[in-house]
Motif scaffolding. Sequence first.
Motif, short mmCIF file in Angstrom:
data_model
loop_
_atom_site.label_atom_id
_atom_site.label_comp_id
_atom_site.label_asym_id
_atom_site.label_seq_id
_atom_site.Cartn_x
_atom_site.Cartn_y
_atom_site.Cartn_z
N VAL A 170 0.84 -1.13 0.00
CA VAL A 170 -0.04 0.04 -0.08
C VAL A 170 0.75 1.30 0.05
CG1 VAL A 170 -1.88 1.15 1.51
CG2 VAL A 170 -1.71 -1.15 1.28
N ASN A 171 0.57 2.09 -0.83
CA ASN A 171 1.29 3.49 -0.74
C ASN A 171 2.68 3.30 -1.34
OD1 ASN A 171 -1.01 5.03 -0.13
ND2 ASN A 171 -0.79 4.69 1.97
N ASP A 172 3.07 2.33 -1.82
CA ASP A 172 4.37 1.91 -2.42
C ASP A 172 5.40 1.51 -1.43
OD1 ASP A 172 4.14 4.51 -4.94
OD2 ASP A 172 3.35 2.42 -4.70
N ARG A 173 4.89 1.44 -0.09
CA ARG A 173 5.91 0.94 0.81
C ARG A 173 5.37 0.17 2.04
NH1 ARG A 173 7.76 6.93 3.22
NH2 ARG A 173 7.56 7.42 1.14
N GLN A 174 3.99 0.50 2.45
CA GLN A 174 3.65 -0.37 3.66
C GLN A 174 3.20 -1.69 3.06
OE1 GLN A 174 0.18 1.48 5.26
NE2 GLN A 174 -0.44 -0.40 6.46
N THR A 175 3.46 -2.73 3.72
CA THR A 175 3.31 -4.38 3.09
C THR A 175 2.68 -5.11 4.48
OG1 THR A 175 5.56 -5.09 4.10
CG2 THR A 175 5.51 -4.25 1.87
N ASN A 176 1.87 -5.89 3.95
CA ASN A 176 1.24 -6.54 4.84
C ASN A 176 1.42 -8.16 4.17
OD1 ASN A 176 -0.06 -4.71 6.78
ND2 ASN A 176 -0.67 -4.00 4.95
N TYR A 177 1.34 -9.12 5.27
CA TYR A 177 1.35 -10.70 4.68
C TYR A 177 0.49 -11.41 5.62
CZ TYR A 177 5.94 -8.72 2.69
OH TYR A 177 6.92 -8.16 1.99
N LYS A 178 0.26 -12.50 4.91
CA LYS A 178 -0.65 -13.48 5.75
C LYS A 178 0.70 -14.06 6.52
CE LYS A 178 -4.71 -13.64 4.83
NZ LYS A 178 -5.22 -14.55 3.53
N ASP A 179 0.16 -14.82 7.74
CA ASP A 179 1.23 -15.37 8.62
C ASP A 179 2.03 -16.45 7.97
OD1 ASP A 179 -0.87 -15.12 11.69
OD2 ASP A 179 0.47 -13.35 10.77
N PHE A 180 1.46 -17.24 7.21
CA PHE A 180 2.26 -18.28 6.68
C PHE A 180 3.11 -17.95 5.64
CE2 PHE A 180 -0.32 -18.56 2.98
CZ PHE A 180 -1.54 -17.95 3.19
N VAL A 181 3.37 -16.96 5.22
CA VAL A 181 4.58 -16.48 4.29
C VAL A 181 5.38 -15.22 4.78
CG1 VAL A 181 2.96 -17.13 2.23
CG2 VAL A 181 3.09 -14.53 3.08
N LYS A 182 4.84 -14.80 6.21
CA LYS A 182 5.54 -13.54 6.81
C LYS A 182 6.97 -14.09 7.15
CE LYS A 182 2.94 -11.20 9.16
NZ LYS A 182 2.09 -10.75 10.47
N GLY A 183 8.25 -13.49 6.72
CA GLY A 183 9.21 -13.75 6.92
C GLY A 183 10.09 -14.65 6.04
#
Length: 116
Positions: free
Chosen positions: A52-65
């Motif tokens: 979002v906004n070219d920088r804010q990222t969000n991930y589902k827990d199973f791919v986070k990291g």
Amino acid sequence: QVQLVESGGALAQPGGSLTLSCLASGINIKGYTMDWYRQVPGQERESIATIVNDRQTNYKDFVKGRFTISKDNAKNTLYLQMNNLKTEDTADYYCQLLGDYGIEYWGQGTSVTVSS
């Protein structure tokens, strides 16, 4: 006409890495929210990573990291860096751009198979 074209899907070994790309045309992706979705046959398509906004990222827990979503606005391209792949990451991967007025644009998908 907005087009999104994914590439980079392949066969990979568990623990390996792949980078998916989503090249956009007909629209400048700068500032738009974009997602990577994946779909396993017989299951619903689900968002796994959002930028979002070219920088804010969000991930589902199973791919986070393990997975990283990023945009190169100069190349008009969205990326998904996938590390430490697992067999359960096997799926078709799609990019989505959330355009003006809530219009969703989708690519045709690229297939990832993780297997030894």
